[in-house]
Design a protein around this motif. Structure first.
Motif, PDB file in Angstrom:
ATOM      1  N   ASP A 160     103.386  43.911  28.156  1.00  0.00           N
ATOM      2  CA  ASP A 160     102.368  43.914  29.206  1.00  0.00           C
ATOM      3  C   ASP A 160     102.983  43.538  30.546  1.00  0.00           C
ATOM      4  O   ASP A 160     102.667  44.138  31.582  1.00  0.00           O
ATOM      5  CB  ASP A 160     101.243  42.932  28.870  1.00  0.00           C
ATOM      6  CG  ASP A 160     100.431  43.346  27.663  1.00  0.00           C
ATOM      7  OD1 ASP A 160     100.170  44.549  27.513  1.00  0.00           O
ATOM      8  OD2 ASP A 160     100.065  42.451  26.875  1.00  0.00           O
ATOM      9  N   VAL A 161     103.852  42.529  30.550  1.00  0.00           N
ATOM     10  CA  VAL A 161     104.489  42.096  31.791  1.00  0.00           C
ATOM     11  C   VAL A 161     105.427  43.172  32.319  1.00  0.00           C
ATOM     12  O   VAL A 161     105.467  43.448  33.529  1.00  0.00           O
ATOM     13  CB  VAL A 161     105.244  40.768  31.574  1.00  0.00           C
ATOM     14  CG1 VAL A 161     106.043  40.397  32.824  1.00  0.00           C
ATOM     15  CG2 VAL A 161     104.262  39.655  31.235  1.00  0.00           C
ATOM     16  N   GLU A 162     106.168  43.824  31.416  1.00  0.00           N
ATOM     17  CA  GLU A 162     107.051  44.897  31.842  1.00  0.00           C
ATOM     18  C   GLU A 162     106.266  46.055  32.444  1.00  0.00           C
ATOM     19  O   GLU A 162     106.700  46.684  33.415  1.00  0.00           O
ATOM     20  CB  GLU A 162     107.890  45.384  30.662  1.00  0.00           C
ATOM     21  CG  GLU A 162     108.968  44.398  30.225  1.00  0.00           C
ATOM     22  CD  GLU A 162     109.698  44.854  28.982  1.00  0.00           C
ATOM     23  OE1 GLU A 162     109.379  45.968  28.489  1.00  0.00           O
ATOM     24  OE2 GLU A 162     110.576  44.121  28.503  1.00  0.00           O
ATOM     25  N   ALA A 163     105.097  46.338  31.866  1.00  0.00           N
ATOM     26  CA  ALA A 163     104.301  47.474  32.327  1.00  0.00           C
ATOM     27  C   ALA A 163     103.551  47.170  33.618  1.00  0.00           C
ATOM     28  O   ALA A 163     103.473  48.011  34.519  1.00  0.00           O
ATOM     29  CB  ALA A 163     103.316  47.905  31.240  1.00  0.00           C
ATOM     30  N   THR A 206      96.562  43.193  22.924  1.00  0.00           N
ATOM     31  CA  THR A 206      96.896  44.560  23.310  1.00  0.00           C
ATOM     32  C   THR A 206      97.864  45.174  22.307  1.00  0.00           C
ATOM     33  O   THR A 206      98.670  44.471  21.694  1.00  0.00           O
ATOM     34  CB  THR A 206      97.531  44.598  24.708  1.00  0.00           C
ATOM     35  OG1 THR A 206      98.685  43.746  24.725  1.00  0.00           O
ATOM     36  CG2 THR A 206      96.550  44.126  25.768  1.00  0.00           C
ATOM     37  N   GLN A 207      97.756  46.468  22.154  1.00  0.00           N
ATOM     38  CA  GLN A 207      98.674  47.275  21.339  1.00  0.00           C
ATOM     39  C   GLN A 207      98.850  46.720  19.928  1.00  0.00           C
ATOM     40  O   GLN A 207      99.961  46.647  19.396  1.00  0.00           O
ATOM     41  CB  GLN A 207     100.023  47.395  22.044  1.00  0.00           C
ATOM     42  CG  GLN A 207      99.973  48.185  23.342  1.00  0.00           C
ATOM     43  CD  GLN A 207      99.455  49.609  23.117  1.00  0.00           C
ATOM     44  OE1 GLN A 207     100.048  50.388  22.358  1.00  0.00           O
ATOM     45  NE2 GLN A 207      98.338  49.952  23.741  1.00  0.00           N
ATOM     46  N   ALA A 208      97.738  46.345  19.310  1.00  0.00           N
ATOM     47  CA  ALA A 208      97.774  45.876  17.927  1.00  0.00           C
ATOM     48  C   ALA A 208      97.830  47.070  16.974  1.00  0.00           C
ATOM     49  O   ALA A 208      97.325  48.155  17.268  1.00  0.00           O
ATOM     50  CB  ALA A 208      96.543  45.033  17.633  1.00  0.00           C
ATOM     51  N   ASN A 209      98.448  46.854  15.830  1.00  0.00           N
ATOM     52  CA  ASN A 209      98.500  47.869  14.778  1.00  0.00           C
ATOM     53  C   ASN A 209      97.379  47.652  13.769  1.00  0.00           C
ATOM     54  O   ASN A 209      96.878  46.516  13.626  1.00  0.00           O
ATOM     55  CB  ASN A 209      99.849  47.804  14.066  1.00  0.00           C
ATOM     56  CG  ASN A 209     100.992  48.231  14.956  1.00  0.00           C
ATOM     57  OD1 ASN A 209     101.121  49.387  15.320  1.00  0.00           O
ATOM     58  ND2 ASN A 209     101.844  47.272  15.318  1.00  0.00           N
ATOM     59  N   PRO A 210      96.991  48.692  13.031  1.00  0.00           N
ATOM     60  CA  PRO A 210      95.898  48.528  12.063  1.00  0.00           C
ATOM     61  C   PRO A 210      96.147  47.417  11.045  1.00  0.00           C
ATOM     62  O   PRO A 210      95.207  46.706  10.674  1.00  0.00           O
ATOM     63  CB  PRO A 210      95.812  49.902  11.392  1.00  0.00           C
ATOM     64  CG  PRO A 210      96.301  50.851  12.437  1.00  0.00           C
ATOM     65  CD  PRO A 210      97.388  50.115  13.155  1.00  0.00           C
ATOM     66  N   TRP A 211      97.395  47.253  10.593  1.00  0.00           N
ATOM     67  CA  TRP A 211      97.650  46.200   9.614  1.00  0.00           C
ATOM     68  C   TRP A 211      97.460  44.807  10.214  1.00  0.00           C
ATOM     69  O   TRP A 211      97.238  43.855   9.495  1.00  0.00           O
ATOM     70  CB  TRP A 211      99.046  46.337   9.014  1.00  0.00           C
ATOM     71  CG  TRP A 211     100.163  46.459  10.022  1.00  0.00           C
ATOM     72  CD1 TRP A 211     100.701  45.463  10.778  1.00  0.00           C
ATOM     73  CD2 TRP A 211     100.858  47.652  10.377  1.00  0.00           C
ATOM     74  NE1 TRP A 211     101.698  45.952  11.588  1.00  0.00           N
ATOM     75  CE2 TRP A 211     101.825  47.297  11.362  1.00  0.00           C
ATOM     76  CE3 TRP A 211     100.782  48.986   9.950  1.00  0.00           C
ATOM     77  CZ2 TRP A 211     102.690  48.224  11.936  1.00  0.00           C
ATOM     78  CZ3 TRP A 211     101.650  49.910  10.522  1.00  0.00           C
ATOM     79  CH2 TRP A 211     102.582  49.532  11.499  1.00  0.00           C
ATOM     80  N   ASP A 212      97.528  44.695  11.544  1.00  0.00           N
ATOM     81  CA  ASP A 212      97.286  43.411  12.207  1.00  0.00           C
ATOM     82  C   ASP A 212      95.809  43.033  12.220  1.00  0.00           C
ATOM     83  O   ASP A 212      95.462  41.847  12.105  1.00  0.00           O
ATOM     84  CB  ASP A 212      97.757  43.446  13.667  1.00  0.00           C
ATOM     85  CG  ASP A 212      99.231  43.699  13.825  1.00  0.00           C
ATOM     86  OD1 ASP A 212     100.014  43.083  13.081  1.00  0.00           O
ATOM     87  OD2 ASP A 212      99.605  44.510  14.703  1.00  0.00           O
TER      88      ASP A 212
END
Length: 257
Positions: A160-163, A206-212
């Protein structure tokens, strides 16, 4: 499809990892990385997933499994989403905030989920009948506004910081000045379980995966809370207890980013 049977399988598979994870905890296991140094993995992640896969395959061989470590195997209307250790960095360092997360979906609909904390022996479970912690029904209730609320959030991550640079840090600053408390505990699944239990009031990532998040999303919804986002696709998520004023929250300003 018998949802109780699926929940029993998820519970059996999650608990089967417990002895190994408890024995390995605070042993400072060797760590390698996947995408970058922010994404650690240990031999115990892989071994735990193998254990989970073995239980599921023995009980429901006709299903597909989507695992963080082993990718997607099998096929069918029944799909299992498996995170063998959600919070690997915590586990590897010796911090007791990690869990096993397993969810079952039938034809794209979540029907059963288990989040198992092997250190505390907390077992969160959910199905169409409700949500429970160690057999006690969960009610996702808590604060109504930011000033009384605890927010659990991984935002901003390094990506997020990089983006977004300083904008991401300003958004985080908005959380800090708006909420009674902000914590970054390091496991999306447990964060959602705590919102389902009413032990925290909101969670955002942000940008979580389904398994998370798949099992946690079902827990929150079945406990009467609110989960926003698609838990079966990679992306952002937001959850809060029932009665929380999202429209009046800093989350309403920050989360759309």
């Amino acid at each position: 499809m018998d949802v109780t049977h699926l929940l029993d399988i998820a519970t059996e598979a999650a608990r089967a990892t417990g002895p190994r994870l408890r024995e390995a905890f605070r042993s400072r296991p060797g760590v390698t990385t996947k995408h970058d140094f922010h994404d650690p993995v240990t031999q115990h992640d892989r071994a735990a997933e193998e254990t989970i896969r073995a239980v599921i395959t023995a009980r429901r061989p006709e299903s597909a499994i989507v695992g963080e470590e082993g990718g997607t195997t099998g096929s069918g209307d029944l799909v299992w989403y498996v995170d063998p250790i959600d919070g690997t960095a915590n586990f590897a360092a010796g911090m007791p905030f990690f869990c096993v997360s397993i969810a079952a979906a039938v034809r794209g609909e979540l029907v059963a989920g288990v989040i198992y904390d092997p250190v505390r022996e907390d077992e969160f479970s959910a199905s169409g009948d409700g949500a429970w912690c160690n057999g006690t029904p969960l009610r996702s209730v808590g604060a109504s506004g930011d000033r009384e609320a605890m927010l659990l959030s991984s935002y901003p991550t390094a990506m997020d910081v990089e983006a977004d640079g300083d904008a991401a840090l300003r958004r985080y600053g908005r959380f800090l000045t708006s909420f009674s408390a902000v914590r970054r505990p390091g496991s999306a699944a447990l964060k959602l379980a705590y919102v389902a239990a009413g032990w925290a009031d909101a969670a955002y990532g942000t940008q979580a995966n389904p398994w998370d998040v798949a099992a946690g999303a079902l827990l929150v919804r079945r406990a009467g809370g609110v989960y926003l986002g698609d838990p079966l696709a990679k992306g952002d998520y937001l959850a809060h207890v029932r009665g929380f004023d999202l429209n009046g929250s800093a989350l309403a300003e920050v989360a759309p980013h």
